[in-house]
Scaffold this motif. Structure first.
Motif, PDB file in Angstrom:
ATOM      1  N   ARG A 131       9.211   9.887  -3.397  1.00 10.49           N
ATOM      2  CA  ARG A 131       7.897  10.526  -3.440  1.00 10.49           C
ATOM      3  C   ARG A 131       6.811   9.507  -3.787  1.00 10.49           C
ATOM      4  N   LEU A 132       7.235   8.285  -4.148  1.00 12.49           N
ATOM      5  CA  LEU A 132       6.281   7.262  -4.581  1.00 12.49           C
ATOM      6  C   LEU A 132       6.036   6.203  -3.508  1.00 12.49           C
ATOM      7  N   VAL A 133       7.073   5.892  -2.728  1.00 12.27           N
ATOM      8  CA  VAL A 133       6.980   4.824  -1.731  1.00 12.27           C
ATOM      9  C   VAL A 133       7.439   5.375  -0.385  1.00 12.27           C
ATOM     10  N   LYS A 134       6.549   5.416   0.572  1.00 11.25           N
ATOM     11  CA  LYS A 134       6.879   5.921   1.895  1.00 11.25           C
ATOM     12  C   LYS A 134       7.926   5.032   2.559  1.00 11.25           C
ATOM     13  N   GLY A 135       8.958   5.670   3.122  1.00 15.07           N
ATOM     14  CA  GLY A 135       9.980   4.913   3.836  1.00 15.07           C
ATOM     15  C   GLY A 135      11.114   4.413   2.974  1.00 15.07           C
ATOM     16  N   LEU A 136      11.077   4.684   1.663  1.00 14.31           N
ATOM     17  CA  LEU A 136      12.146   4.272   0.758  1.00 14.31           C
ATOM     18  C   LEU A 136      13.028   5.483   0.465  1.00 14.31           C
ATOM     19  N   TYR A 137      14.335   5.319   0.614  1.00  9.26           N
ATOM     20  CA  TYR A 137      15.284   6.426   0.442  1.00  9.26           C
ATOM     21  C   TYR A 137      16.350   6.036  -0.586  1.00  9.26           C
ATOM     22  N   PHE A 138      16.994   7.070  -1.150  1.00  8.23           N
ATOM     23  CA  PHE A 138      18.072   6.850  -2.119  1.00  8.23           C
ATOM     24  C   PHE A 138      19.260   7.737  -1.763  1.00  8.23           C
ATOM     25  N   ALA A 139      20.467   7.286  -2.133  1.00  7.46           N
ATOM     26  CA  ALA A 139      21.660   8.101  -1.914  1.00  7.46           C
ATOM     27  C   ALA A 139      22.739   7.719  -2.911  1.00  7.46           C
ATOM     28  N   GLY A 140      23.659   8.662  -3.137  1.00  6.26           N
ATOM     29  CA  GLY A 140      24.832   8.396  -3.959  1.00  6.26           C
ATOM     30  C   GLY A 140      24.525   8.203  -5.424  1.00  6.26           C
ATOM     31  N   GLU A 141      25.216   7.248  -6.006  1.00  5.62           N
ATOM     32  CA  GLU A 141      25.169   7.039  -7.454  1.00  5.62           C
ATOM     33  C   GLU A 141      23.850   6.439  -7.934  1.00  5.62           C
ATOM     34  N   GLN A 153       0.813  -1.212   0.000  1.00  4.55           N
ATOM     35  CA  GLN A 153       0.000   0.000   0.000  1.00  4.55           C
ATOM     36  C   GLN A 153       0.856   1.277   0.000  1.00  4.55           C
ATOM     37  N   GLY A 154       1.857   1.267  -0.878  1.00  3.93           N
ATOM     38  CA  GLY A 154       2.671   2.461  -1.048  1.00  3.93           C
ATOM     39  C   GLY A 154       3.663   2.726   0.057  1.00  3.93           C
ATOM     40  N   ARG A 155       3.925   1.744   0.891  1.00  3.08           N
ATOM     41  CA  ARG A 155       4.867   1.923   2.007  1.00  3.08           C
ATOM     42  C   ARG A 155       5.807   0.722   2.058  1.00  3.08           C
ATOM     43  N   VAL A 156       7.110   0.998   2.251  1.00  5.96           N
ATOM     44  CA  VAL A 156       8.074  -0.090   2.332  1.00  5.96           C
ATOM     45  C   VAL A 156       7.902  -0.823   3.656  1.00  5.96           C
ATOM     46  N   LYS A 157       7.984  -2.142   3.608  1.00  2.50           N
ATOM     47  CA  LYS A 157       7.816  -2.969   4.794  1.00  2.50           C
ATOM     48  C   LYS A 157       9.075  -3.758   5.143  1.00  2.50           C
ATOM     49  N   GLY A 158      10.044  -3.774   4.209  1.00  5.79           N
ATOM     50  CA  GLY A 158      11.265  -4.516   4.470  1.00  5.79           C
ATOM     51  C   GLY A 158      11.912  -4.966   3.174  1.00  5.79           C
ATOM     52  N   VAL A 159      12.787  -5.958   3.277  1.00  8.34           N
ATOM     53  CA  VAL A 159      13.495  -6.463   2.102  1.00  8.34           C
ATOM     54  C   VAL A 159      13.577  -7.982   2.176  1.00  8.34           C
ATOM     55  N   ARG A 160      13.799  -8.581   1.016  1.00  9.56           N
ATOM     56  CA  ARG A 160      14.111 -10.006   0.959  1.00  9.56           C
ATOM     57  C   ARG A 160      15.579 -10.122   0.543  1.00  9.56           C
ATOM     58  N   ALA A 161      16.357 -10.824   1.342  1.00  8.40           N
ATOM     59  CA  ALA A 161      17.782 -10.979   1.068  1.00  8.40           C
ATOM     60  C   ALA A 161      18.252 -12.340   1.555  1.00  8.40           C
ATOM     61  N   ALA A 162      19.101 -12.951   0.765  1.00  8.57           N
ATOM     62  CA  ALA A 162      19.688 -14.249   1.132  1.00  8.57           C
ATOM     63  C   ALA A 162      18.621 -15.258   1.550  1.00  8.57           C
ATOM     64  N   GLY A 163      17.470 -15.238   0.843  1.00  8.92           N
ATOM     65  CA  GLY A 163      16.411 -16.206   1.106  1.00  8.92           C
ATOM     66  C   GLY A 163      15.551 -15.933   2.316  1.00  8.92           C
ATOM     67  N   ARG A 164      15.764 -14.761   2.960  1.00  7.46           N
ATOM     68  CA  ARG A 164      14.975 -14.410   4.146  1.00  7.46           C
ATOM     69  C   ARG A 164      14.289 -13.067   3.957  1.00  7.46           C
TER      70      ARG A 164
END
Length: 410
Positions: free
Chosen positions: A358-368, A121-132
């Motif tokens: 501006r599209l997904v709450k809680g998602l940030y960007f930096a650098g390259e 619903q337009g908000r970040v909840k986490g990530v999937r990494a290394a099968g978890r």
């Protein structure tokens, strides 16, 4: 930078890195010396960068002087060299990367690639990494661009951004060596010229796209070196404006310290001193040995000509060649060999005050990851540190606001 700020503020911060060693790309920057920043004002960084205005908040909060203070406070003494480039006194990029690792020591480090952003619903909840799956209300993508993929900077961050609905602008090499049209550079391979004037012109345009004084290197494929890498940042090919052969020409002033009149006087003196010698054997005091045969060839003066028979017109043509030795460019070396990636997440979709999507709450960007890049000289790392600092600060502020709201509501 962001992970350290979050961990020190009390957040449960996790750094994901697909490599077994943190900061692998940082450790090879500046030929292993790490040009940390540039001793200049925030306004100068903004003026130098493509997309620079977007960086106003980040650079105001974390300008170059603060970057220098930051690393020196972590036990990395710095020095300033030509062009206001700032390096560690040790000339060792590992010392810079290790300082950042110490700063972020309160964050957990997990080796593994993030393969998916978990969004509801337009908000970040986490990530999937290394099968978890890892739950997280705030996620920063600081994955680099797509250059030097062996360091982990392989464009995977752009794929995650696109999957989240973000626009990623056209990706192209920046700060990359240039490939010549022909074999002239191959014949000069290995020759390095210091303190030459370099100008790049574009077909059909009166104003040069780049002008600088400095060093360049002839290679088996074309041109490299500091001035050429910086020039490449001004040559921005896009699908509608490709880097086709003949579009750009590099002009090299082999004697920038001498104007036309003084150089002509120097030529007259050299020809007089060598008046009975062959023209091809008279340029040793003026040019590097490896360059002489090509200059003789391009001058149009027969190499067997005696110096005392060189005409005024021939001398004029030689003078013009020394002040404007041209190389036609047909393209860049591959993106994988570029120092920086041009293009990235559209700046229209990121809040410049926080680096939050501006599209997904809680998602940030930096650098390259962002569609921002700049010439050589420490600008790109300064941008990375400043945007990372702003993103980390915004994540901490967001967390503190949530805590305050929870306390208020019981």
């Amino acid at each position: 930078m962001a992970g350290g700020l979050c961990a020190r503020a009390g957040l449960n911060a996790i750094l994901f890195d697909k490599n077994c060693q943190l900061g692998r790309k940082l450790r090879i920057t500046g030929k292993g010396r790490c040009n940390v920043t540039n001793r200049c004002s925030p306004e100068e960084v903004i003026a130098a960068a493509h997309g620079g205005k977007f960086l106003y908040s980040a650079l105001s909060a974390f300008p170059p002087q603060r970057t220098m203070d930051f690393f020196e406070s972590l036990g990395v003494p710095l020095k300033t060299e030509r062009g206001r480039r700032v390096f560690p006194q040790s000339d060792n990029a590992h010392h810079v990367a290790d300082a950042l690792v110490r700063f972020a020591g309160g964050a957990a480090c997990i080796q593994g690639e993030v393969t998916e952003l978990l969004i509801e619903q337009g908000r970040v909840k986490g990530v999937r990494a290394a099968g978890r799956e890892y739950a997280a209300p705030r996620v920063l993508l600081a994955c680099g661009g797509a250059s030097y993929p062996g360091t982990g900077s392989d464009g995977s961050g752009f794929r995650l951004a696109r999957a989240a609905g973000h626009t990623v602008t056209d990706i192209a090499p920046s700060l990359a060596p240039l490939v010549e049209e022909g074999d002239l550079c191959q014949r000069l391979m290995g020759l390095s010229l210091r303190n030459v004037g370099v100008q790049v012109t574009e077909r059909g345009q009166k104003k040069p796209v780049y002008t600088e004084l400095g060093e360049l290197l002839f290679t088996h494929f074309g041109l490299s070196g500091p001035t050429i890498l910086s020039a490449s940042a001004c040559l921005r090919p896009r699908p509608r404006h490709p880097m086709e052969p003949g579009r750009y020409t590099v002009h090299i002033d082999l004697k920038p310290g001498l104007d036309q009149a003084r150089l002509d006087a120097r030529l007259l003196r050299d020809l007089e001193e060598n008046k009975n010698r062959l023209f091809a054997n008279s340029l040793n005091g003026l040019l590097p040995q490896k360059l002489i045969p090509l200059v003789v060839e391009r001058s149009g003066i027969p190499p067997e000509t005696r110096c005392h028979t060189v005409t005024k017109e021939q001398r004029r043509d030689l003078l013009a060649l020394l002040k404007d030795f041209t190389i036609e460019v047909k393209g860049f070396r591959p993106l994988a060999e570029a120092i920086v990636t041009a293009g990235g997440v559209s700046l229209k979709e990121v809040d410049p005050r926080t680096m939050e999507s501006r599209l997904v709450k809680g998602l940030y960007f930096a650098g390259e990851m962002l569609d921002v890049d700049a010439p050589t000289g420490g600008y790109n790392l300064q941008i990375a540190f400043a945007t990372g600092h702003l993103a980390g600060t915004a994540m901490v502020n967001s967390w503190e606001e949530e805590r305050a709201c929870q306390r208020k509501n019981g």
